[in-house]
Design a protein around this motif. Structure first.
Motif, PDB file in Angstrom:
ATOM      1  N   PRO A  64       0.793  -1.237   0.000  1.00  0.00           N
ATOM      2  CA  PRO A  64       0.000   0.000   0.000  1.00  0.00           C
ATOM      3  C   PRO A  64       0.819   1.278   0.000  1.00  0.00           C
ATOM      4  N   CYS A  65       2.077   1.199   0.392  1.00  0.00           N
ATOM      5  CA  CYS A  65       2.924   2.387   0.370  1.00  0.00           C
ATOM      6  C   CYS A  65       3.914   2.350  -0.786  1.00  0.00           C
ATOM      7  N   GLY A  66       3.784   1.341  -1.641  1.00  0.00           N
ATOM      8  CA  GLY A  66       4.729   1.174  -2.731  1.00  0.00           C
ATOM      9  C   GLY A  66       4.057   1.089  -4.079  1.00  0.00           C
ATOM     10  N   PRO A  69      -0.442   1.511  -4.508  1.00  0.00           N
ATOM     11  CA  PRO A  69      -0.946   2.518  -3.563  1.00  0.00           C
ATOM     12  C   PRO A  69      -2.467   2.522  -3.472  1.00  0.00           C
ATOM     13  N   ILE A  70      -2.975   2.889  -2.314  1.00  0.00           N
ATOM     14  CA  ILE A  70      -4.412   3.015  -2.073  1.00  0.00           C
ATOM     15  C   ILE A  70      -4.787   4.487  -2.189  1.00  0.00           C
ATOM     16  N   GLN A  71      -5.819   4.790  -2.990  1.00  0.00           N
ATOM     17  CA  GLN A  71      -6.291   6.172  -3.107  1.00  0.00           C
ATOM     18  C   GLN A  71      -6.706   6.690  -1.736  1.00  0.00           C
ATOM     19  N   GLY A  72      -6.149   7.842  -1.346  1.00  0.00           N
ATOM     20  CA  GLY A  72      -6.467   8.416  -0.035  1.00  0.00           C
ATOM     21  C   GLY A  72      -5.485   8.045   1.050  1.00  0.00           C
ATOM     22  N   ASP A  86      -1.128   9.899   6.049  1.00  0.00           N
ATOM     23  CA  ASP A  86      -2.369  10.586   5.656  1.00  0.00           C
ATOM     24  C   ASP A  86      -3.410   9.545   5.265  1.00  0.00           C
ATOM     25  N   LEU A  87      -4.626   9.728   5.792  1.00  0.00           N
ATOM     26  CA  LEU A  87      -5.713   8.801   5.486  1.00  0.00           C
ATOM     27  C   LEU A  87      -6.981   9.611   5.225  1.00  0.00           C
ATOM     28  N   SER A  88      -7.524   9.496   3.989  1.00  0.00           N
ATOM     29  CA  SER A  88      -8.763  10.184   3.607  1.00  0.00           C
ATOM     30  C   SER A  88      -9.780   9.149   3.164  1.00  0.00           C
ATOM     31  N   GLU A  94     -13.206  10.195  -7.794  1.00  0.00           N
ATOM     32  CA  GLU A  94     -13.939   9.070  -8.381  1.00  0.00           C
ATOM     33  C   GLU A  94     -13.412   7.722  -7.905  1.00  0.00           C
ATOM     34  N   ASN A  95     -12.113   7.615  -7.737  1.00  0.00           N
ATOM     35  CA  ASN A  95     -11.522   6.337  -7.326  1.00  0.00           C
ATOM     36  C   ASN A  95     -11.201   6.278  -5.850  1.00  0.00           C
ATOM     37  N   SER A  96     -11.802   7.190  -5.057  1.00  0.00           N
ATOM     38  CA  SER A  96     -11.597   7.145  -3.611  1.00  0.00           C
ATOM     39  C   SER A  96     -12.366   5.978  -3.010  1.00  0.00           C
TER      40      SER A  96
END
Length: 420
Positions: A64-66, A69-72, A86-88, A94-96
């Motif tokens: 997830p950090c490489g 990655p995860i949107q947000g 950071d976590l949103s 659109e891809n959140s």
């Protein structure tokens, strides 16, 4: 012999260096982006609590950090390992990651010990009260916390948020919070932005803002706050924007407002302030927007030296019961684009010098007791169009020759009779 001893010592040192230390954090298998395994599992579990059990983070985002990655989600390096910073959550893009209607705040969220920014957008739809405990875990690093458009967030605002003393931005916008604003918010002495707009907060604003010297933006608009303004507002000397509109605040404007020398926006519209305009308003010479409409001031405007407020771009003092003549000092506000004087009890003549306001784009003087002839030029009327309103002034009129002119009458403001 010496060479063999040297090789043996070198091999031994390498073995010591490569021997695992059980106290070190376990990392993921990715060599490109090493990540603390506990951090990764906490992230997966926390997100799953918000988006639903069907979300399988380890399969979808193994790194997830490489490279996956995860949107947000944003990360940063600490001691050569990736940690979430950071976590949103919510459909910001659109891809959140969308939030589930049956979401839960899992304990694993509070295990993300390097988190600096946390935000929720349109996540809490069903009624939910935020628990007080565990938020203290974020006290060391969290500098931004946002809850935007979460109608299901109900109940009192958590007192424990006052322990997040590293916060620089606190945005609680358009949720369902109610009750009084807790005095613990005044513990947040690093804050630069404080927004509690669009909730259901009620009661008096706590008088405890002496220590918030870094605050730049305060927005408490669109609530049900009541009572008088606290005198400690005068200590917010760095403040640039203050919006208290659409509440039930009352009483006289405190003299301490005049200490806010850096203020560029003051919006107090739609409250119950009375007792006249404070002369200290003229000391806020950095103001570009001053909106006081819909307050029962019932006072004359001539008591203020408006010419001192040369930076004003927007001035709205409509629907305030103001009396007396239009101050000639207003004609010196050369940057003014919007002037709202409508629906008061103003009397006397309309200053022809208002035409000299070269930037003016909207001028509303309707709904008063003004009298005499409107002698503005054709050029002025052409520029203003329907953004100049003067109706409902029974003793105000337009020159008869202009009214009768076929080339000019279409430019004239509606509802103003011809002079006889």
């Amino acid at each position: 012999m010496m060479w063999q001893m040297f090789c043996s010592l070198l091999l031994l040192s390498l073995l010591v260096m490569c021997t695992g230390d059980e106290s070190l954090p376990e990392v993921t298998e990715s060599e490109q982006a090493p990540m603390d395994k506990n951090e990764r599992e906490a992230l997966y579990s926390a997100i799953q609590g918000f988006v639903g059990d069907s979300w399988n983070g380890s399969d979808l985002y193994p790194d997830p950090c490489g490279w996956t990655p995860i949107q947000g989600v944003s990360c940063d390096m600490y001691n050569d390992l990736w940690y979430v910073t950071d976590l949103s959550l919510g459909l910001i893009h659109e891809n959140s990651l969308p939030c589930s209607s049956s979401l839960e705040i899992r304990p694993e969220l509070f295990e993300l010990k390097h988190l600096r920014s946390l935000s929720f957008f349109n996540c809490f739809i069903s009624p939910m009260v935020i628990a007080e405990e565990s938020w203290i875990n974020f006290a060391a690093n969290l500098d931004s916390l946002e809850f935007r458009s979460n109608p299901g967030l109900i109940g009192k605002f958590p007192e424990t948020f006052g322990n997040l003393t590293n916060l620089k931005s606190l945005v609680i916008l358009e949720n369902g919070f109610s009750g009084e604003l807790p005095a613990s918010i005044c513990n947040l002495k690093s804050l630069k932005r404080m927004v509690f707009a669009g909730n259901s907060f009620k009661g008096m604003i706590p008088n405890c803002f002496q220590g918030l010297k870094k605050l730049l933006i305060m927005d408490l608009s669109r609530n049900s706050l009541s009572g008088t303004l606290p005198s400690s507002f005068g200590d917010l000397t760095s403040l640039l924007k203050l919006d208290l509109s659409n509440n039930f605040l009352e009483g006289k404007l405190p003299q301490e407002l005049g200490f806010l020398k850096n203020l560029t926006l003051l919006d107090l519209r739609k409250n119950r302030f009375s007792g006249g305009l404070s002369n200290n308003i003229e000391n806020m010479q950095s103001l570009t927007e001053l909106v006081l409409s819909d307050n029962p001031m019932s006072e004359e405007m001539v008591g203020i030296k408006w010419e001192k407020m040369r930076n004003l771009v927007i001035l709205d003092v409509s629907k305030m019961g103001l009396r007396g003549e239009i101050p000639i000092g207003l004609t010196n506000l050369k940057r003014l684009r919007f002037l709202g004087l409508n629906d008061n009890n103003l009397t006397g003549f309309v200053p022809l010098e208002l035409e000299a306001l070269t930037c003016i784009g909207s001028l509303y003087i309707n709904g008063n007791n003004l009298r005499g002839e409107l002698r503005f030029s054709r050029k002025f009327y052409e520029k203003m169009g329907r953004r100049f309103k003067a109706w409902k002034n029974p003793n105000l009129c337009q020159p008869f020759e202009i009214v009768m002119s076929e080339s000019q009458k279409y430019l004239l403001p509606l509802g103003v009779k011809p002079c006889t």
